[in-house]
Design a protein around this motif. Structure first.
Motif, PDB file in Angstrom:
ATOM      1  N   ARG A 278       7.536   5.160  -4.455  1.00  0.00           N
ATOM      2  CA  ARG A 278       7.933   5.308  -5.777  1.00  0.00           C
ATOM      3  C   ARG A 278       7.967   7.071  -6.155  1.00  0.00           C
ATOM      4  NH1 ARG A 278       4.608   0.735  -7.380  1.00  0.00           N
ATOM      5  NH2 ARG A 278       2.676   2.390  -7.854  1.00  0.00           N
ATOM      6  N   THR A 279       7.240   7.767  -5.655  1.00  0.00           N
ATOM      7  CA  THR A 279       6.935   9.420  -5.843  1.00  0.00           C
ATOM      8  C   THR A 279       8.182   9.877  -5.154  1.00  0.00           C
ATOM      9  OG1 THR A 279       4.683   8.965  -6.276  1.00  0.00           O
ATOM     10  CG2 THR A 279       5.561  11.238  -5.674  1.00  0.00           C
ATOM     11  N   ASP A 280       8.381   9.905  -3.824  1.00  0.00           N
ATOM     12  CA  ASP A 280       9.197  10.655  -3.216  1.00  0.00           C
ATOM     13  C   ASP A 280      10.021  10.156  -2.103  1.00  0.00           C
ATOM     14  OD1 ASP A 280       7.287  10.762  -1.419  1.00  0.00           O
ATOM     15  OD2 ASP A 280       6.995  12.952  -1.462  1.00  0.00           O
ATOM     16  N   GLY A 281       9.631   8.669  -1.953  1.00  0.00           N
ATOM     17  CA  GLY A 281      10.342   7.916  -0.928  1.00  0.00           C
ATOM     18  C   GLY A 281       9.732   8.367   0.623  1.00  0.00           C
ATOM     19  N   VAL A 282       8.747   9.135   0.759  1.00  0.00           N
ATOM     20  CA  VAL A 282       7.978   9.324   2.022  1.00  0.00           C
ATOM     21  C   VAL A 282       6.638   8.783   2.008  1.00  0.00           C
ATOM     22  CG1 VAL A 282       7.313  11.010   3.709  1.00  0.00           C
ATOM     23  CG2 VAL A 282       9.350  11.424   2.023  1.00  0.00           C
ATOM     24  N   VAL A 283       6.456   7.891   3.143  1.00  0.00           N
ATOM     25  CA  VAL A 283       5.307   7.174   3.597  1.00  0.00           C
ATOM     26  C   VAL A 283       4.633   8.151   4.601  1.00  0.00           C
ATOM     27  CG1 VAL A 283       4.290   5.377   4.759  1.00  0.00           C
ATOM     28  CG2 VAL A 283       6.043   5.081   3.073  1.00  0.00           C
TER      29      VAL A 283
ATOM     30  N   ALA B 144       0.992  -1.143  -0.035  1.00  0.00           N
ATOM     31  CA  ALA B 144       0.040  -0.025  -0.094  1.00  0.00           C
ATOM     32  C   ALA B 144       0.803   1.345  -0.117  1.00  0.00           C
ATOM     33  CB  ALA B 144      -1.036  -0.082   1.299  1.00  0.00           C
ATOM     34  N   TRP B 145       2.076   1.133   0.289  1.00  0.00           N
ATOM     35  CA  TRP B 145       3.015   2.161   0.421  1.00  0.00           C
ATOM     36  C   TRP B 145       3.753   2.388  -0.864  1.00  0.00           C
ATOM     37  CZ3 TRP B 145       5.674  -0.215   5.175  1.00  0.00           C
ATOM     38  CH2 TRP B 145       4.913  -0.004   6.441  1.00  0.00           C
ATOM     39  N   ALA B 146       3.608   1.444  -1.801  1.00  0.00           N
ATOM     40  CA  ALA B 146       4.415   1.739  -3.121  1.00  0.00           C
ATOM     41  C   ALA B 146       4.414   2.881  -4.069  1.00  0.00           C
ATOM     42  CB  ALA B 146       4.215   0.291  -4.053  1.00  0.00           C
ATOM     43  N   ALA B 147       3.319   3.486  -3.926  1.00  0.00           N
ATOM     44  CA  ALA B 147       2.810   4.688  -4.806  1.00  0.00           C
ATOM     45  C   ALA B 147       3.610   5.985  -4.194  1.00  0.00           C
ATOM     46  CB  ALA B 147       1.480   5.130  -4.882  1.00  0.00           C
TER      47      ALA B 147
ATOM     48  N   GLY C 139      18.005   0.732  -2.163  1.00  0.00           N
ATOM     49  CA  GLY C 139      19.658   1.346  -2.451  1.00  0.00           C
ATOM     50  C   GLY C 139      18.996   3.063  -2.322  1.00  0.00           C
ATOM     51  N   ARG C 140      18.034   3.377  -1.618  1.00  0.00           N
ATOM     52  CA  ARG C 140      17.895   4.801  -1.511  1.00  0.00           C
ATOM     53  C   ARG C 140      17.136   5.102  -0.071  1.00  0.00           C
ATOM     54  NH1 ARG C 140      12.658   6.308  -3.363  1.00  0.00           N
ATOM     55  NH2 ARG C 140      11.504   4.647  -4.737  1.00  0.00           N
ATOM     56  N   GLY C 141      17.326   6.158   0.111  1.00  0.00           N
ATOM     57  CA  GLY C 141      16.643   6.663   1.574  1.00  0.00           C
ATOM     58  C   GLY C 141      15.070   6.517   1.320  1.00  0.00           C
ATOM     59  N   THR C 142      14.534   6.154   2.386  1.00  0.00           N
ATOM     60  CA  THR C 142      13.002   6.193   2.576  1.00  0.00           C
ATOM     61  C   THR C 142      12.749   6.530   4.203  1.00  0.00           C
ATOM     62  OG1 THR C 142      12.813   3.929   2.827  1.00  0.00           O
ATOM     63  CG2 THR C 142      12.382   4.828   0.680  1.00  0.00           C
TER      64      THR C 142
ATOM     65  N   ASP D 239      12.764  -9.257  -1.993  1.00  0.00           N
ATOM     66  CA  ASP D 239      11.864 -10.215  -3.078  1.00  0.00           C
ATOM     67  C   ASP D 239      10.740  -9.186  -3.802  1.00  0.00           C
ATOM     68  OD1 ASP D 239      13.251 -12.391  -2.316  1.00  0.00           O
ATOM     69  OD2 ASP D 239      11.480 -13.037  -0.839  1.00  0.00           O
ATOM     70  N   HIS D 240      10.403  -8.090  -3.279  1.00  0.00           N
ATOM     71  CA  HIS D 240       9.574  -7.232  -3.868  1.00  0.00           C
ATOM     72  C   HIS D 240      10.150  -5.790  -4.238  1.00  0.00           C
ATOM     73  CE1 HIS D 240       5.781  -9.637  -3.283  1.00  0.00           C
ATOM     74  NE2 HIS D 240       6.518 -10.274  -2.140  1.00  0.00           N
ATOM     75  N   ALA D 241      11.229  -5.739  -4.413  1.00  0.00           N
ATOM     76  CA  ALA D 241      11.755  -4.201  -4.836  1.00  0.00           C
ATOM     77  C   ALA D 241      11.249  -3.749  -5.877  1.00  0.00           C
ATOM     78  CB  ALA D 241      13.364  -4.422  -4.843  1.00  0.00           C
ATOM     79  N   ALA D 242      10.835  -4.740  -7.023  1.00  0.00           N
ATOM     80  CA  ALA D 242      10.391  -4.228  -8.091  1.00  0.00           C
ATOM     81  C   ALA D 242       9.171  -3.477  -8.161  1.00  0.00           C
ATOM     82  CB  ALA D 242      10.319  -5.277  -9.024  1.00  0.00           C
ATOM     83  N   ASP D 243       8.500  -3.947  -6.877  1.00  0.00           N
ATOM     84  CA  ASP D 243       7.157  -3.289  -6.753  1.00  0.00           C
ATOM     85  C   ASP D 243       7.351  -1.794  -6.383  1.00  0.00           C
ATOM     86  OD1 ASP D 243       5.396  -5.588  -7.285  1.00  0.00           O
ATOM     87  OD2 ASP D 243       6.059  -6.364  -5.367  1.00  0.00           O
ATOM     88  N   PHE D 244       8.322  -1.338  -5.757  1.00  0.00           N
ATOM     89  CA  PHE D 244       8.408  -0.008  -5.533  1.00  0.00           C
ATOM     90  C   PHE D 244       9.395   0.832  -6.134  1.00  0.00           C
ATOM     91  CE2 PHE D 244       7.494  -2.974  -1.609  1.00  0.00           C
ATOM     92  CZ  PHE D 244       6.701  -2.337  -1.087  1.00  0.00           C
ATOM     93  N   ARG D 245       9.834   0.118  -7.219  1.00  0.00           N
ATOM     94  CA  ARG D 245      10.598   1.045  -8.142  1.00  0.00           C
ATOM     95  C   ARG D 245       9.653   1.933  -9.214  1.00  0.00           C
ATOM     96  NH1 ARG D 245      14.513  -3.236  -7.955  1.00  0.00           N
ATOM     97  NH2 ARG D 245      16.344  -2.292  -6.602  1.00  0.00           N
TER      98      ARG D 245
END
Length: 278
Positions: free
Chosen positions: A146-151, A140-143, A208-211, A272-278
């Protein structure tokens, strides 16, 4: 021994089906649209809907065991069809919420009890799989990631013990294929109690980036959630987050007790799910 898997395209059901096929077992999966993509290779797909029990007779023909998603609407029809087909064992994906003190008021618990109780009374063998928090909830945090790394959430410090869907599927497959699991109810957690902030940070490490998490007012979070979920479910979730804010959750070793190996970490789930957040 044909095993029927409902929700065969789902996060857990697809993995249950894939593992059963890998074990050389005949697997049939139900779908509203059998022609749609996303079904694991080697699965016979048939049209059936749990909310329309009249569609289940053909799906259950020759079936001895069923992996069942929780769908209270139509459960009595499912039980009747399963009895008529000679089904011997149902493994239900339920929820740990049914064990909580507020289960009579909790809409999530009531939904799952609405299936557990008819199965208990059915005379068919049963096993209940009760995960605490599926790691896939983090999708649910993926969008935002992807947008700015902030949940943005009201309780960044609230704890859960997220469990990888592969572990849930492993427990279900053991219950379906080995002895000793009838009339068992397995409460499942992952191996670590983690805050929402810690989970978001682990996703960032996988990317590999800040969130990070950013606290938002409760009424803002409520309004956003109510655009997706019923109001009573939103209130239940927010109340649970408030109660667990700053309070680590209990870690259970059920996955290892049933499968013989430790549960996967949230870091491994994030990888395993990194691609879902890129």
């Amino acid at each position: 021994m044909t095993i029927l898997v409902t929700g065969v395209r789902g996060n857990v059901g697809s993995r249950v089906a894939r593992k059963l096929v890998a074990g050389g077992l005949p697997v049939r999966g139900t779908a509203r649209d059998p022609a749609a993509s996303g079904v694991p290779d080697g699965v016979e797909v048939v049209h059936a809907e749990l909310t329309r029990p009249q569609t289940l007779r053909g799906a259950l023909k020759g079936v001895e065991k069923v992996f069942l998603y929780t769908v209270p609407q139509g459960i009595d029809g499912f039980v009747d069809a399963a009895r008529a087909a000679g089904v011997r064992h149902v493994v239900l994906l339920s929820s740990i919420a049914v064990t909580w003190a507020d289960r009579d008021r909790n809409p999530i618990a009531r939904m799952h009890l609405g299936v557990e109780e008819p199965l208990r009374a059915s005379g068919i063998g049963w096993t209940f799989i009760r995960p605490e928090a599926l790691a896939t909830n983090a999708l649910a945090w993926a969008a935002e990631i992807r947008t700015d790394g902030v949940v943005r959430c009201p309780y960044p410090g609230s704890y859960t013990v997220p469990i990888h869907e592969e572990d849930v599927a492993d427990v279900a497959v053991r219950a379906l294929t080995t002895d000793g699991h009838r009339s068992a109810a397995y409460a499942l957690t992952g191996p670590q109690s983690l805050t929402q902030q810690e989970q978001v940070a682990l996703i960032g490490e996988a990317l590999g980036r800040g969130t990070r998490c950013e606290r938002i007012p409760l009424d803002v979070a409520r309004a956003a959630m109510e655009r997706v979920y019923p109001a009573d479910v939103v209130e239940t979730v927010l109340a649970a987050q408030a109660m667990s804010d700053g309070r680590p959750a209990t870690v259970l070793d059920t996955v290892e007790a049933v499968t013989g190996r430790p549960a996967r970490t949230f870091a491994s789930w994030a990888a395993d799910h990194a691609a879902d957040f890129r």
